[in-house]
Scaffold this active site. Structure first.
Site, short mmCIF file in Angstrom:
data_model
loop_
_atom_site.label_atom_id
_atom_site.label_comp_id
_atom_site.label_asym_id
_atom_site.label_seq_id
_atom_site.Cartn_x
_atom_site.Cartn_y
_atom_site.Cartn_z
N SER A 558 0.76 -1.37 -0.04
CA SER A 558 0.01 -0.01 -0.01
C SER A 558 0.76 1.31 -0.01
O SER A 558 2.05 1.01 0.54
CB SER A 558 -0.93 -0.01 1.36
OG SER A 558 -1.61 1.14 1.48
N TYR A 571 -2.92 -0.86 10.62
CA TYR A 571 -2.76 -1.14 8.95
C TYR A 571 -1.54 -0.85 8.46
O TYR A 571 -1.01 -1.53 7.81
CB TYR A 571 -4.14 -0.42 8.52
CG TYR A 571 -4.19 -0.64 7.03
CD1 TYR A 571 -4.82 -1.77 6.35
CD2 TYR A 571 -3.57 0.42 5.87
CE1 TYR A 571 -4.89 -1.89 5.14
CE2 TYR A 571 -3.70 0.25 4.62
CZ TYR A 571 -4.34 -0.96 4.17
OH TYR A 571 -4.57 -0.98 2.80
N1 LIG Z 1 -8.61 -0.40 -1.87
C1 LIG Z 1 -7.45 0.12 -1.77
O1 LIG Z 1 -7.31 1.52 -1.91
C2 LIG Z 1 -6.15 -0.39 -1.22
C3 LIG Z 1 -5.30 0.56 -1.29
C4 LIG Z 1 -3.76 -0.12 -0.85
C5 LIG Z 1 -3.82 -1.53 -0.75
N2 LIG Z 1 -4.79 -1.99 -0.75
C6 LIG Z 1 -4.83 -3.63 -0.36
O2 LIG Z 1 -5.36 -4.28 -1.23
C7 LIG Z 1 -5.77 -5.66 -0.89
C8 LIG Z 1 -7.22 -5.83 -1.43
O3 LIG Z 1 -7.85 -4.71 -0.89
P1 LIG Z 1 -9.37 -4.45 -1.59
O4 LIG Z 1 -9.47 -3.06 -1.54
O5 LIG Z 1 -9.51 -5.23 -2.96
O6 LIG Z 1 -10.58 -5.27 -0.45
P2 LIG Z 1 -11.57 -6.05 -0.50
O7 LIG Z 1 -11.96 -6.09 0.82
O8 LIG Z 1 -12.48 -5.80 -1.66
O9 LIG Z 1 -10.77 -7.57 -0.73
C9 LIG Z 1 -10.06 -8.10 0.31
C10 LIG Z 1 -10.22 -9.60 0.08
O10 LIG Z 1 -9.65 -10.34 1.18
C11 LIG Z 1 -10.23 -11.36 1.90
N3 LIG Z 1 -9.77 -11.56 3.23
C12 LIG Z 1 -9.52 -10.96 4.27
N4 LIG Z 1 -9.19 -11.47 5.38
C13 LIG Z 1 -8.73 -12.83 4.89
C14 LIG Z 1 -8.25 -13.81 5.33
N5 LIG Z 1 -7.80 -13.83 6.81
N6 LIG Z 1 -7.87 -14.71 4.53
C15 LIG Z 1 -8.18 -14.86 3.58
N7 LIG Z 1 -8.75 -13.92 2.65
C16 LIG Z 1 -9.04 -12.67 3.24
C17 LIG Z 1 -11.50 -10.53 2.07
O11 LIG Z 1 -12.64 -11.77 2.19
C18 LIG Z 1 -11.59 -9.85 0.67
O12 LIG Z 1 -12.39 -10.73 -0.25
C19 LIG Z 1 -5.72 -5.72 0.61
O13 LIG Z 1 -4.52 -6.24 0.99
C20 LIG Z 1 -5.48 -4.06 0.94
O14 LIG Z 1 -4.71 -3.83 1.84
C21 LIG Z 1 -6.22 -1.55 -0.87
#
Ligand SMILES: NC(=O)c1ccc[n+]([C@@H]2O[C@H](COP(=O)([O-])OP(=O)(O)OC[C@H]3O[C@@H](n4cnc5c(N)ncnc54)[C@H](O)[C@@H]3O)[C@@H](O)[C@H]2O)c1
Ligand SMILES: [Zn+2]
Length: 681
Positions: A558, A571
């Protein structure tokens, strides 16, 4: 105007679909059917006699009119007068192009001559296990007479082509009472004056052979049960299969990377549990369709079911060396100066007693079908050994087919593989947001994808959205649980043979100030993201090292691994941990050809479960904007003034894993539309 579908064609397609739907009748994509009939020639307005015959490739079960080649019968028959003899029979394939009617439909296959030259309106050429069992019996000719009397004629083995067509045509002419024939070493051909009659004759021939085998087979066609070679209990054999899979895939991929398929079907375990399996395995398959997909013979592990994983791996490595030498020998013994170059010496079928069969191919479907064909071959061997002894065609004949110029031309015509073809990807948290977009992208670029997420139902739904089980499968995993991660890796290697590309994406976000962050909050963030990606990387790296095929591990870290802002301690710290894992593992795994890189997204609102479940509302409140405008708000904060979408992250993951970045490891790519405070330096 012509009618849309000629009734003859309609009947042919329906008959083909019925025949192809039942695996007892023919192997997948094996065999072909034809019908002769008339149509009005649009040029002359006169009737013209045509042959519709299943074209090259495709499966009878799903044949459509578009899969038929359409040839003019007068011209096809005229070919007999210019046929230069068996030494130059391959030239006749090009001559078929001069017999096409209109645009000709699908490309005519090598079996076209058999269909066109046999004087019957409807012809089926099939590869039924029961028929091939007779065709590969040492005394197949005698058995044919015993079983079928004068209704079915024996045709000695001959490579498919124009001459075989002439042979069968002559046999039919000399035996007007015959309903079909057994093609030595190969399959069956049956015919009829009507479509119904041809179909009935095909089925009668197949069923009569099967019934005869069932009634007359000796008690243990594969010999007595082998002490210590019986199937392991299911859980044990699947665990052993998963433990061996990466090594076996590495063996099958020494010359070129392969996707794997595993089956522990009863047929396979029973074969491997009996005394004759080493001898029969060595004899190899016989029907051309079978050995083109399975290679001339399988690699058979010569250890009992109780052998440890370590012993099995050591022995498999030795056997791989001898398999390759043996295959080189086969090539050298049979190749002529104009033979195509050797195509790879690795086995496509690997048999492990007590455990099952691994099969390989350039994609999952090809790998799965190779396994199906070896099951066909086992059925054939059981039938033949039950009645007589199994006598497949000579290796020189197998070579002539495997390295046939026409076969080579077919391979050369294959479209260029996609950039991630043969690669097996495991994406965690892929049921939603960035993970789902990444899984879709990797699949669209040719990878086989395992969607791992907390909810099995959602993981499966996401996989189904991407495609069939040949492309994507869903598995349940809580990445913070070591045993669950091991199980997900096992499921991955059993689904596709191994693993090459791991995306540590699972995550969640709690936006809380230091004072509001509880110990549980801290643990949850770190368990899922820091520990979770450590566990996944560890389990995956073990498999990758055993495979010896390199690999890619990508962390979805991130912007917040770099950037420090309020209400983010748990986080942000967990993301920084993940980011440093990238560097640590890049340094450690490089010697195995495993690249480890990261992507730093920011502000991906669309599709993100994280944003939908409170984080978005919280962030909106922090920034004083409406939640639905958060994406636009983030965009305005960026240097490029663009909203970041899940696909942008997916594209970055893809690029990191292609050859284009083959020399890059330990890198983080920001995908944030430009945030100066998160620039890497
Ligand atoms: N959305 C953003 O702006 C953003 C920015 C930086 C980083 N990220 C990172 O990207 C990744 C995906 O985020 P997203 O926005 O698509 O979120 P999202 O919530 O849409 O997807 C995350 C997925 O991870 C799964 N998950 C959570 N805990 C879990 C576990 N213990 N075991 C297996 N699966 C698990 C959830 O069920 C979900 O389907 C994350 O690591 C997040 O920190 C997102
Ligand atoms: Zn055939």
């Amino acid at each position: 105007m012509k009618p849309t579908v000629n009734p003859t064609v309609e009947q042919l397609v329906e008959r083909s679909n019925r025949l192809g739907a039942d695996p007892k009748n023919t192997n997948y994509a094996g065999g072909n059917t034809s019908a002769k009939g008339t149509e009005t020639d649009p040029v002359t307005g006169e009737d013209v006699e045509l042959l519709w015959v299943k074209g090259s490739g495709g499966d009878l079960g799903t044949l459509t009119p578009g899969g038929l080649a359409v040839l003019r019968l007068d011209r096809m028959r005229a070919l007999v007068d210019v046929y230069p003899g068996v030494d130059r029979e391959d030239e006749m394939v090009a001559a078929f192009d001069y017999c096409l009617h209109g645009k000709g439909g699908a490309a005519p296959s090598i079996d076209t001559a058999m269909h066109g030259l046999v004087d019957a309106a409807h012809v089926d050429h099939l590869h039924p296990d029961s028929g091939i069992a007779i065709a590969t019996s040492a005394d197949g000719e005698e058995l044919t007479r015993t079983i079928f009397g004068d209704q079915v004629v024996w045709v000695p083995w001959r490579r498919p082509g124009f001459q075989l067509g002439l042979d069968i045509a002559e046999i039919k002419e000399k035996n007007p009472q015959a309903r079909g024939c057994i093609l030595g070493g190969h399959g069956i051909t049956a015919w009829g004056d009507t479509s119904e009659e041809a179909e009935a004759n095909s089925l009668w021939l197949i069923d009569t052979a099967a019934a005869y085998i069932a009634e007359h087979t000796r008690a243990e066609p594969f010999g007595p049960a082998l002490e210590g070679y019986a199937a392991l209990p299911e859980a044990e054999r699947r665990a052993k299969a998963a433990a061996l899979a990466p090594t076996i895939r590495g063996i099958a991929s020494a010359d070129r990377p392969m996707v794997g398929h595993f089956t522990d079907a009863g047929v396979v375990l029973e074969f491997l549990g009996h005394a004759e399996h080493p001898r029969l395995g060595e004899l190899g398959t016989s029907c051309p369709d079978h050995f083109l997909r399975t290679k001339v013979k399988p690699l058979v592990l010569d250890l009992p079911a109780s052998a440890s994983v370590e012993e099995s791996i050591a022995r498999l490595q030795e056997l791989a060396v001898s398999y390759r030498e043996d295959y080189q020998g086969y090539y050298d013994r049979n190749a002529t100066p104009d033979s195509p170059a050797i195509r790879g010496k690795d086995p496509l079928i690997v048999l492990v007693p007590g455990v099952g069969m691994f099969s390989f191919g350039k994609d999952k479907q090809t790998a799965r079908v190779a396994g199906e064909f070896y099951v066909n071959a086992i059925n054939v061997m059981r039938g033949a050994e039950g009645l007589s002894s199994y006598a497949p065609i000579d290796e020189s004949e197998k070579f002539r087919i495997e390295y046939w110029a026409l076969e080579e031309a077919k391979l050369q015509r294959m479209p260029k593989p996609k950039p991630l073809a043969t690669r097996v990807a495991l994406v965690t948290g892929a049921a939603s947001g960035i993970g789902l977009a990444t899984a879709k992208k990797l699949a669209s670029e040719g990878a086989c994808v395992v969607i791992a997420d907390l909810s099995l139902e959602k993981a499966r739904a996401a996989a189904a959205e991407i495609g069939s089980a040949d492309v994507a499968v869903g598995v349940q995993v809580d990445v913070s649980d070591g045993a669950a991660v091991e199980a997900a890796l096992e499921a991955t290697v059993l689904a596709f043979g191994g693993v090459d590309l791991v995306v540590n994406n699972a995550g969640l976000s709690l936006s809380r100030s230091l004072l509001e962050t509880t110990e549980q909050d801290w643990d949850l963030q770190h368990d899922v993201m820091a520990k979770g990606s450590f566990l996944v990387a560890k389990a995956a790296a073990k498999a990758m090292i055993e495979q010896g095929m390199g690999g890619d591990i990508v962390y979805i870290s991130s912007k917040n691994s770099i950037f420090a802002g309020p209400n983010n301690v748990a986080y942000g710290a967990a993301k920084a941990d993940q980011a440093h894992q990238v560097r640590l593992l890049a340094a450690e795994l490089g010697e195995h050809g495993i690249k480890v890189n990261g992507v730093n997204p920011d502000g991906v609102v669309q599709g993100s479960g994280i944003f939908a479940s409170g984080w978005g509302a919280n962030r909106a409140a922090v920034y004083g904007v409406e939640e639905q405008d958060l994406g636009k708000f983030y965009a305005q904060r960026t240097i490029l003034k663009r909203e970041v979408l899940p696909d942008n992250i997916a594209n970055a993951v893809f690029v990191l894993c292609t050859d284009q970045l083959s020399h890059t490891t330990g890198l983080h790519i920001p995908v944030d539309a430009g945030v100066a405070a998160a620039f890497l330096r």
